[in-house]
Structures are given as structure tokens and as C-alpha cells.
Design a protein around this motif. Structure first.
Motif, PDB file in Angstrom:
ATOM      1  N   HIS A   1       0.818  -1.208   0.000  1.00 46.97           N
ATOM      2  CA  HIS A   1       0.000   0.000   0.000  1.00 46.97           C
ATOM      3  C   HIS A   1       0.849   1.254   0.000  1.00 46.97           C
ATOM      4  O   HIS A   1       0.354   2.330  -0.120  1.00 46.97           O
ATOM      5  CB  HIS A   1      -0.902   0.017   1.234  1.00 46.97           C
TER       6      HIS A   1
ATOM      7  N   ARG B   1      -3.987   2.096  -6.761  1.00 45.11           N
ATOM      8  CA  ARG B   1      -5.006   1.300  -7.425  1.00 45.11           C
ATOM      9  C   ARG B   1      -6.068   2.231  -7.989  1.00 45.11           C
ATOM     10  O   ARG B   1      -6.379   3.268  -7.411  1.00 45.11           O
ATOM     11  CB  ARG B   1      -5.627   0.333  -6.424  1.00 45.11           C
ATOM     12  N   LYS B   2      -6.652   1.795  -9.114  1.00 46.82           N
ATOM     13  CA  LYS B   2      -7.635   2.654  -9.803  1.00 46.82           C
ATOM     14  C   LYS B   2      -8.812   2.985  -8.884  1.00 46.82           C
ATOM     15  O   LYS B   2      -9.281   4.111  -8.841  1.00 46.82           O
ATOM     16  CB  LYS B   2      -8.152   1.955 -11.060  1.00 46.82           C
ATOM     17  N   GLU B   3      -9.268   1.955  -8.140  1.00 46.92           N
ATOM     18  CA  GLU B   3     -10.440   2.240  -7.298  1.00 46.92           C
ATOM     19  C   GLU B   3     -10.100   3.212  -6.171  1.00 46.92           C
ATOM     20  O   GLU B   3     -10.938   4.000  -5.744  1.00 46.92           O
ATOM     21  CB  GLU B   3     -11.098   0.958  -6.769  1.00 46.92           C
ATOM     22  N   ASP B   4      -8.821   3.168  -5.726  1.00 45.49           N
ATOM     23  CA  ASP B   4      -8.425   4.131  -4.688  1.00 45.49           C
ATOM     24  C   ASP B   4      -8.433   5.547  -5.256  1.00 45.49           C
ATOM     25  O   ASP B   4      -8.885   6.494  -4.612  1.00 45.49           O
ATOM     26  CB  ASP B   4      -7.014   3.812  -4.170  1.00 45.49           C
TER      27      ASP B   4
ATOM     28  N   ARG C   1     -10.144   6.609  -7.762  1.00 43.55           N
ATOM     29  CA  ARG C   1     -11.520   7.033  -8.018  1.00 43.55           C
ATOM     30  C   ARG C   1     -12.176   7.501  -6.712  1.00 43.55           C
ATOM     31  O   ARG C   1     -12.822   8.540  -6.646  1.00 43.55           O
ATOM     32  CB  ARG C   1     -12.306   5.871  -8.629  1.00 43.55           C
ATOM     33  N   ARG C   2     -11.931   6.714  -5.660  1.00 43.38           N
ATOM     34  CA  ARG C   2     -12.542   7.028  -4.365  1.00 43.38           C
ATOM     35  C   ARG C   2     -12.046   8.382  -3.846  1.00 43.38           C
ATOM     36  O   ARG C   2     -12.821   9.215  -3.389  1.00 43.38           O
ATOM     37  CB  ARG C   2     -12.174   5.908  -3.382  1.00 43.38           C
TER      38      ARG C   2
ATOM     39  N   GLU D   1     -13.465  11.187  -5.832  1.00 43.71           N
ATOM     40  CA  GLU D   1     -14.862  11.467  -5.444  1.00 43.71           C
ATOM     41  C   GLU D   1     -14.914  12.291  -4.159  1.00 43.71           C
ATOM     42  O   GLU D   1     -15.701  13.217  -4.023  1.00 43.71           O
ATOM     43  CB  GLU D   1     -15.606  10.160  -5.186  1.00 43.71           C
TER      44      GLU D   1
END
Ligand code: SAM
Length: 693
Positions: free
Chosen positions: A353, A359-362, A364-365, A368
Motif C-alpha cells: 500500500h 489502485r484505480k479504485e483508490d 476514483r474514491r 470522489e
């Protein structure tokens, strides 16, 4: 809510008593335990800390440990490490110190934890009857240092305290009376020495607070060793063992100048000192220090890059067994660095980490979250300009036509409309716009379930409050006085010190949410036996109306402040219903209307414990046995890790606090209301139904 940083509640007194505590001022101290007794012990000495209960499952194989205290220390360690590891990822903040603790009771070679049911409690207590037993609390202090490259150094200090306790001979009647009091259920060994359980005890040798759940004195000594440059811990009867990750030599080199983890003479041995049976209060200490060999690198799993070993150096003598077994101490959910019997790093994927590609989702989160305020403000502005009302009446307008209708610039309107499309609030076709279903049902000001009034309240009141959040966090109180002209203290009342327009706006905001959530709350439980209800602080009567709709035989009295009751007529046409009536009054001062069911929706979170008790005792006074109390609030998760809606709301509250269902249950129980059912409704508000005993 503002307790997350450790400060001193009474700085002067605390500094005199324990200078080391002042060293922690301004640090993020985290207690990885939800035990109310530990919380109280630490709070009582002026510590402020955040509570992040550990997710570590206490399922370590006890047979792997040579002595019971090893088990307690290891559990404490795993609890603390799980939180230290989770917080930077899940809470996006790195604590300075995480404290983990685990208390066990041992008798006749058995380890007793918390009883699972009454029979288990009976088994435990009868095994303690007439005998001396030991209470061990293992404590782990994880000190985290964030380095410039955002790696984190973790230092682990672990120790335990033993106290001997002798129980009197307990008769069967006594045992069962105690068990039926309910007290044994959440306590190690099945008793609480600080309450009723104290009556079972003949003597205590050693630290009393250790039996309650936290060895405060030993803990303070450890803090002092860490922060006060103490060179010797000769009073410790323990032998300290230092292992480096590569299994070579113990270290005396600290990679970080502070805090000062004292290094003791090391034997490089893995033998575990046996507690002396003669001593009633043994203290054992194991220190570790990072960076055994500064140049040593550990290769990360799944990555070519290397990280300095010091970023995750953990040294632990107690998890290492003399017989060469590897310590199987890893919870399957955790990927903590572990040390094999030869001192080798077994697994080290936490650092994934730290340095690898995000990571892409991180991303994105985080994106947001960063943009969240822009999205809110775009919604607020479109609602304020009545864009959704306009496009409901006249769907298919282009940006210039909308701009003309809402009296705004074409350029600005076009940007706003496009942003609303991207947020799923509007649809566009050939550069013309119309509402999405979501906007039609929730954003139109005249929709049955419109949230328009609540959105306006967010824009007018909460938005300015949140713009002062930093000061609120620094100062520990809401910045309400900065955003309202008068300076009221009471959040519930301040809307009513303002203009009539402000009162109506506040009432409209409450009305919107009550209409949307009311049916879920009103139908959450079987209330068929109740014919009369009183909605205390029932505002416009929207919630009351939902109750009468859901329960045809029920009539509801709405009890609210005179300023509200007199304006509630304005909302009557929306919920005209002859089974809803209004009574003006102050629930702290005036007599409460008689009813067999009382409703408290969104009232208690705004009250301090003190005010809450005043109100609950007034309700308890008018309630006969069997009367109902229906509470509706956002219930926090028991570990206070969510839901965000509740925790974010807490950031702008002036007094009061968000609580979990259990916390409410306990408060209500103290006034004789027994929780019968709890519902997480998946709507805006949760509900709890209690019955007066
Ligand atoms: C947050 S609103 C909740 C309204 C309603 N229960 C709901 O959930 O929609 C709080 C309500 O409590 C009322 N209130 C505050 N203090 C009060 C008091 N001392 N006596 C009676 N009502 C009070 C306010 O006027 C307001 O209507």
C-alpha cells in the motif's frame, strides 16, 4: 467527536501528576478497544483519544502459548497492529500511538475470557468460587512514525500485568443472582470487580485497575520510558529480548530520534521469562526498536522496488517459541509482518500500500471525496435556481432558455447543466435538458418525497458551518456563532431565534426528511397495541402523519415548542389528518401529554447525556409499564466506523453526539426502557423500539 487528538482535560493537574501525559498532547492516540471500562480508566486521567475497535478476531490458539500472559500480550499486540495498519488505509490518517489490550482470567491452568452465555458464566464463576485466580492484562503500544517518504515506522512495546484475586465461597443462589444481573456477560472471567462483582471478592493483590481491564500505572511507566528518555528500567523484573527481522542481532540503533524507545541489554535469546509465582503483580516488558541494520532492504511482494526494512520492523519475543515452532499468530484477515522462529520476516505485504502504483479504485474514491463538495454545491445551486422545477414544467429547454428563466448567465447555466448531467441529475439530448427520474421524484420542490427543503437547509446552514470545520476541529466546538447572526447555544432552538422565514426553512427541512423516512420508521415494528402516541419534538407532524397512516387505530399528539407549533398549520394541508393534533410546550419544562407510545425522532442526538437523562426521566415518569418508546436516529456502527452520514453530521453538531444502537439502549435502560427491537431501515433514519419495564 472532537476527541480525536489527545489533549489534557485539566492540563495543569494532569501535568503535575504525570508529566509524560503532556508529551502526548497533540498526538493522535488511538485505543484499539471498545471496552467501556478501558475507555473510562484512560479518560479519567485526562487522556483524549480516538476509539477504533480492532477487527482482529480473538481466536489465537491458546495451546501455542507457554504461559497465559503470552496469549494476552499477543492478542493485545494483534489488536493494536490491526488498527495501526488499517487506519492509514481505511481512515486515511496515521495514528501516533495505538494502544491494544486484552484481559484474561486464569484459574487451574484454564484461560477464561468472556462468557458466551449464562451457562458459560456459571461454569466460569463456579470455577473461581473460593479460590485465588490471576487476572492478566496484556498491553501493546504501537508507536507509528510517518517518514518523509510516507512510509511508516512501527515500534512495538508490549507488557503485561498480573493481579491475584481471591473469591469468597459462592452459593448457588448467589451465583445465579449475579449471573441474572447480566453483569458477567461482557467481562473476562465473567465478573466485573468495579460493580456488583466486587461483592464476590475477598482480596486483591496487585493493581486493581488491571482487574478492571487496564493496568494504568504500568502503562504510564511505559509511556514515560518511551517519552522521557529514561535510561533504565531496572524496576522491571523482566528480561527483554530484541530480535531483528533478519534474525541477527538485537539493535540499539534507533532510526527515528523520537520517541525514545529505550533499549535494554539484550541477550538475543528467545527464552521467555517465567513469572514468579510468589509475586502478585509481575511486570514484564519487551521493547523493540526499528531498523536493526539500517541498510537492510526487504523486497516487497509483487513489486520490484525495495523498501527499507525499518518501515515495518517488529520485534517480538513473546510470539517466538523456544521449541522452534513458528508462531501461528496471524489472523487470516491480516497481512501483518510476522517473525519466524529464526527471526526471519515471513510476510510483508503491507508495504504494497505504500509505494506501488495507486489502485484505480483508490484513485476514483479519493477523486470522489475531493470533488464531493463541488458536486454538493452544484446540486444546491441547481435546486436554489429551481432548475428541477423548471425542467419538470418545461422539459427539453436548452441552456440559453434555462438561463433566461432562472435569470442567470448563459455560460454559467450551461456549465451547471452539464455538471448536473454528469452527476445523474439531468439528462441531455441534442443540447436540451430534462430531469432524470431521481430529480423528478426527489429534487422538485413540489414532489411528494421532495428533499428540496432539506437541500436548502444544507446550503444555507450546513455549508457555511462546514466551511469553518477546521476551526471547529481545532477548538472542539461548532462554529455556529460564526454563521448565524445571534449567538444561540442550542442547535435545536437557534433556527427559532431567527426570522420567521428561517424557522419555516428549518421546519421544511425537517418535514422533507420525515416524509421520506417516516413510513419506514412507522412500519418498522408491530405497534398495533398502541392507540395513543405522542411525538415529542414532532415539528410539522410529518412523522406523526406517517404513524397514523401505518396504524389506523392510532392517534398522535405532536408536542413541540410554541414557535413551531404555531407555524405547523402551514404544513397541515400536506398531511391533513384528524388523528394528528398539536400541543405547544417545552419537553424539558412542561408536562408531557399522556400517551401509551412516545416517539423521539432525531431528538436525542442533539442532546448532551445530561439533557438526555432529564428528558428520558420525564418520559419514564409518565410511562406506565408496557408503554412503548420509539427512537429514530442514525445509529452508528458499534465500532463507530460508519455510517459516514452520521459521522459527518456530527462534525456540525453544537452539542449532543451521535451514538450507536447499543449506546442508546444502555441510556434508555437506565430509565427502565428495555430494548425490544432495532431496525436499520436502509432509509434515512434507523429505529429502535423499547418497552417500559
Ligand atoms: C431535529 S428536529 C426533529 C423533528 C422531528 N422529530 C423529525 O424527526 O422530523 C427537532 C425538533 O425538536 C423540537 N424541540 C427542540 N427542543 C424542544 C423542546 N425543549 N421542547 C419541545 N420540542 C423541542 C424542535 O422544535 C424540532 O421540531
Amino acid at each position: 467527536m472532537f476527541n480525536s487528538r489527545l489533549t489534557l482535560s485539566d492540563e495543569k493537574a494532569t501535568m503535575v501528576l504525570n508529566p509524560v501525559i503532556s508529551k502526548l498532547a497533540g498526538k493522535l492516540v488511538v485505543l484499539a478497544s471498545a471496552s467501556p471500562r478501558r475507555l473510562e480508566i484512560l479518560r479519567n486521567v485526562g487522556l483524549r483519544f480516538e476509539v477504533v475497535p480492532s477487527w482482529f478476531k480473538e481466536t489465537l490458539d491458546k495451546s501455542l502459548f507457554k504461559a497465559p500472559h503470552e496469549y494476552a500480550v499477543e492478542t493485545a499486540k494483534q489488536k493494536a497492529l490491526e488498527v495501526a495498519r488499517r487506519m492509514p488505509i481505511k481512515h486515511l490518517k496515521t495514528p501516533d500511538i495505538v494502544i491494544g489490550a486484552d484481559t484474561i482470567v486464569t484459574v487451574d491452568g484454564m484461560i477464561l475470557e468472556k462468557p458466551v452465555d449464562k451457562h458459560d458464566a456459571y461454569r466460569m464463576l463456579s470455577s473461581l468460587s473460593g479460590k485465588e485466580h490471576s487476572v492478566y492484562t496484556g498491553v501493546a503500544i504501537v508507536v507509528c512514525h510517518e517518514k518523509e517518504n510516507e512510509e511508516v515506522d512501527y515500534q512495538l512495546i508490549q507488557f503485561y500485568e498480573e493481579t491475584k484475586v481471591k473469591f469468597a465461597d459462592l452459593s448457588e443462589d448467589m451465583l445465579w443472582e449475579y449471573i441474572n444481573s447480566g453483569e458477567p456477560m461482557d467481562k473476562a472471567g465473567g465478573y466485573g470487580i468495579q460493580a456488583l462483582g466486587g461483592m464476590l471478592v475477598e482480596y486483591v493483590h496487585g493493581d486493581f485497575l488491571n482487574v478492571v481491564g487496564f493496568p494504568l500505572n504500568h502503562f504510564c511507566k511505559q509511556l514515560s520510558l518511551i517519552y522521557n528518555h529514561c535510561t533504565s528500567s531496572s524496576d522491571q523484573k523482566s528480561e527483554s529480548v530484541h530480535l531483528s527481522l533478519n534474525g541477527t542481532h538485537p539493535t540499539s540503533v534507533l532510526s527515528q530520534p523520537t520517541p525514545n524507545i529505550p533499549t535494554q541489554s539484550s541477550h538475543g535469546s528467545s527464552s521467555i521469562p517465567k513469572p514468579s509465582s510468589a509475586s502478585s503483580s509481575q511486570t514484564h516488558l519487551t521493547h523493540c526498536s526499528p531498523s536493526a541494520s539500517p541498510g537492510h532492504k526487504v523486497k516487497r511482494k509483487g513489486s520490484d522496488s525495495e523498501v527499507s526494512q525499518s518501515s515495518w520492523t517488529l520485534v517480538n519475543s513473546l510470539s517466538k517459541h523456544t521449541d522452534g515452532r513458528e508462531a501461528k499468530l496471524r489472523d487470516s484477515e491480516n497481512t501483518l509482518p510476522l517473525i519466524s522462529s529464526s527471526g526471519q520476516l515471513i510476510e510483508h505485504d503491507v508495504t504494497e500500500h505504500e509505494d506501488s502504483e495507486p489502485r484505480k479504485e483508490d484513485l476514483r474514491r479519493i477523486g470522489e471525496l475531493i470533488d464531493g463538495f463541488k458536486a454538493s454545491k452544484a446540486l444546491f445551486t441547481a435546486a436554489r435556481l429551481r432548475v428541477f422545477d423548471l425542467l419538470h414544467r418545461m422539459p427539453g429547454l436548452d441552456a440559453a432558455q434555462v438561463a433566461q428563466e432562472v435569470k442567470a448567465s448563459v455560460k454559467g447555466t450551461e456549465c451547471l447543466l452539464e455538471a448536473c448531467v454528469s452527476l445523474g441529475l439531468l439528462k441531455s439530448k441534442e443540447r436540451t435538458y430534462e430531469n432524470t427520474d431521481l430529480a423528478t421524484s426527489l429534487l422538485r420542490s413540489d414532489a411528494c418525497f421532495s428533499l428540496h427543503g432539506y437541500i436548502q437547509h444544507c446550503d444555507d446552514t450546513l455549508w457555511p458551518l462546514f466551511s469553518h470545520l477546521e476551526s471547529a476541529v481545532e477548538e472542539g466546538h461548532s462554529q455556529r456563532e460564526k454563521v448565524v447572526s445571534n449567538k444561540p447555544k442550542d442547535m435545536l432552538k437557534d433556527a427559532f431565534h431567527n426570522s420567521q422565514e428561517a424557522k419555516l426553512r428549518f421546519m421544511n427541512a425537517m418535514h422533507c426528511v420525515a416524509k421520506v423516512a417516516g413510513k419506514s420508521v412507522a412500519t418498522a415494528f408491530d405497534l398495533s397495541r398502541y392507540k395513543t402516541a405522542c411525538d415529542l419534538g414532532g415539528c410539522t407532524g410529518a412523522m406523526a402523519c406517517e404513524f397514523t397512516k401505518a396504524h389506523p387505530g392510532m392517534s398522535v399528539t405532536v408536542f413541540d415548542l410554541p414557535a413551531v407549533a404555531e407555524l405547523s398549520e402551514r404544513f397541515h394541508p400536506l398531511h391533513s389528518n384528524n388523528r394528528v393534533s398539536f400541543v405547544a410546550g417545552d419537553f424539558f419544562q412542561d408536562e408531557l401529554p399522556k400517551a401509551d407510545l412516545y416517539i423521539l425522532a432525531r431528538i436525542l442526538h442533539d442532546l448532551t447525556d445530561e439533557k438526555l437523562h432529564i428528558l428520558l426521566s420525564k418520559i419514564a415518569d409518565v410511562c406506565k409499564p408496557g408503554c412503548g418508546l420509539l427512537l429514530s436516529e442514525i445509529f452508528l456502527d458499534e465500532d463507530r466506523s460508519g455510517p459516514s452520514r452520521g459521522l459527518l453530521q456530527a462534525l456540525s453538531m453544537s452539542e449532543g453526539k451521535q451514538r450507536s444502537a447499543t449506546e442508546y439502549s444502555v441510556l434508555l435502560k437506565s430509565h427502565g426502557f428495555i430494548t425490544a427491537q432495532i431496525r436499520h431501515t436502509d432509509n434515512l433514519l434507523d429505529a429502535m423500539f423499547c418497552i417500559k419495564a
